[in-house]
Write an enzyme that holds these catalytic residues in place. Structure first.
Site: not given
Length: 419
Positions: A240, A332
């Site tokens: 990430d 998310k």
């Protein structure tokens, strides 16, 4: 059937929250806080703060208690997300508006209650929907309550109400590790985590000149897996980078060339890069990621791109999927609010043929993680993100064992129904 009492309990979450804008714009960055860097995102008093949670406890007539945890993500208020979740700011609306509704709420089914949470409540102070963290925790508690009423697993409730098939194997998990903790990485290799190490690169200095530090790290992780992994262990490597590569490279062709270099560094393993770019708007984000994905098609060994920032709601996820902008989206969960939105998001990605991570944040809790595992069994995403925290072992244990228990209980339920 209605709850007989409701409690709201303020506690601590699994990690902390950061002001992403301040971090990205600071020349130097201390991960645990730096008083010299002033916060830039509304709600933050410092660039790093302890995360908070409000636990919602529904007391049921059966004597059971259904729990849901209201939490937000690490980088709250960034890229169209709801603002920083400060627990005390939401207790009044919970007590005055949500509590009376919960006490009248028929918890024998979940989906219609979740839709009401999303559509019927307004926060009087903000003049909009309840904060996504509140909607997330409320629907967790309602889903858990429905499962208790019917004496079944959460996965079975979802399977029944959305007509899905429950997985008979655990869903793959991305084990989130610290970049500087080699022992943690080795433990995840030993436990054969399906994806690893996540290893956040938040500041442009983290990836190094021309991305050299990131490339070296990718090469190191691939080598570590080859050296320490057992025969037949073939994980996907995930990193990430929080838009740092978009900051580093001046155009998309340069970025695509570098990503191809990362793919070679990761060999023989597949590589996923999350958020290579963070644009200034959702439309620009979709456009740039779609163009980058097209450029990567020219290379035989291709990096898979994962969307995170600007992909925060069910509507956002549909737009990214419809545009074919990425290979995967991270769903998310705290950002989507109600659990039903995350369920719909996974199912939509399946219809569109786009990969998805049923993710969330290290800032969550064991309650939300266990419910996530049950949602995963009922919806079959490509993989999960380990949570809570970034201890890796704890999140991997909580999610894996919850799925294994859920599978065992579902199989038992099927056997008993045939007797």
């Amino acid at each position: 059937m209605n709850p007989i009492d409701v409690q709201f309990v303020v506690g601590i979450s699994g990690y902390f929250v950061k002001d992403l804008q301040a971090v990205r714009q600071s020349p130097q960055y201390n991960p645990l806080g730096d008083e010299k860097i002033l916060p830039q995102t509304p709600g933050f008093k410092s660039i790093v703060q302890a995360g908070q949670v409000i636990s919602i406890l529904l007391h049921l007539p059966t004597g059971g208690i259904a729990v849901g945890d209201c939490v937000d993500v690490i980088f709250s208020g960034a890229a169209s997300r709801d603002p920083l979740f400060v627990a005390d700011e939401h207790l009044e609306v919970l007590e005055s508006i949500v509590r009376p509704w919960l006490l009248r709420c028929d918890i024998s089914s979940f989906r219609q209650n979740a839709e009401k949470v999303e559509s019927e409540f307004l926060d009087p102070q903000r003049g909009c929907k309840l904060h996504s963290a509140i909607r997330y925790g409320l629907t967790q508690a309602l889903l858990a309550a429905t499962a208790q009423v019917h004496g079944c697993t959460i996965a079975e409730v979802i399977s029944h109400e959305w007509n899905t098939a429950i997985s008979d194997r655990p869903i793959d998990i991305l084990a989130s590790c610290h970049r500087n903790d080699t022992l943690q990485l080795d433990r995840m290799i030993m436990k054969q985590a399906s994806l690893l190490p996540h290893a956040s690169f938040v500041h442009v200095s983290d990836v190094g000149p021309n991305g050299s530090i990131l490339a070296d790290y990718v090469r190191f992780v691939a080598g570590r897996v080859r050296a320490r992994g057992c025969s037949g262990y073939w994980p996907r490597l995930h990193f990430d980078v929080y838009g740092t590569l978009g900051d580093l490279f001046s155009n998309l062709k340069q970025l695509a060339t570098f990503l191809n270099e990362l793919a070679h560094a990761a060999q023989p393993y597949d590589i996923l890069i999350e958020s290579p770019i963070i644009a200034s708007s959702k439309a620009e984000q979709i456009q740039q990621l779609a163009e980058l994905r097209k450029l990567l098609l020219q290379y035989p060994t291709r990096v898979k791109i994962v969307a995170d920032e600007w992909c925060n709601t069910l509507e956002d996820i549909k737009e990214f999927a419809d545009a074919g902008a990425v290979d995967y989206v991270q769903i998310k969960m705290p950002d989507l609010g109600g659990i039903d939105n995350s369920i719909e998001a996974v199912l939509y990605c399946g219809v569109k043929g786009i990969g998805c991570c049923l993710g969330g944040s290290a800032n969550e809790t064991e309650i939300s993680a266990r419910i996530t595992a049950q949602v995963a069994l009922a919806t079959n995403p490509d993989f999960l993100l380990s949570k809570p925290g970034i201890g890796a072992d704890e999140g991997l244990t909580i999610l894996t064992n919850e799925m294994l228990r859920g599978i065992a209980l579902t199989k038992r339920s099927r056997r008993m129904s045939r007797i």
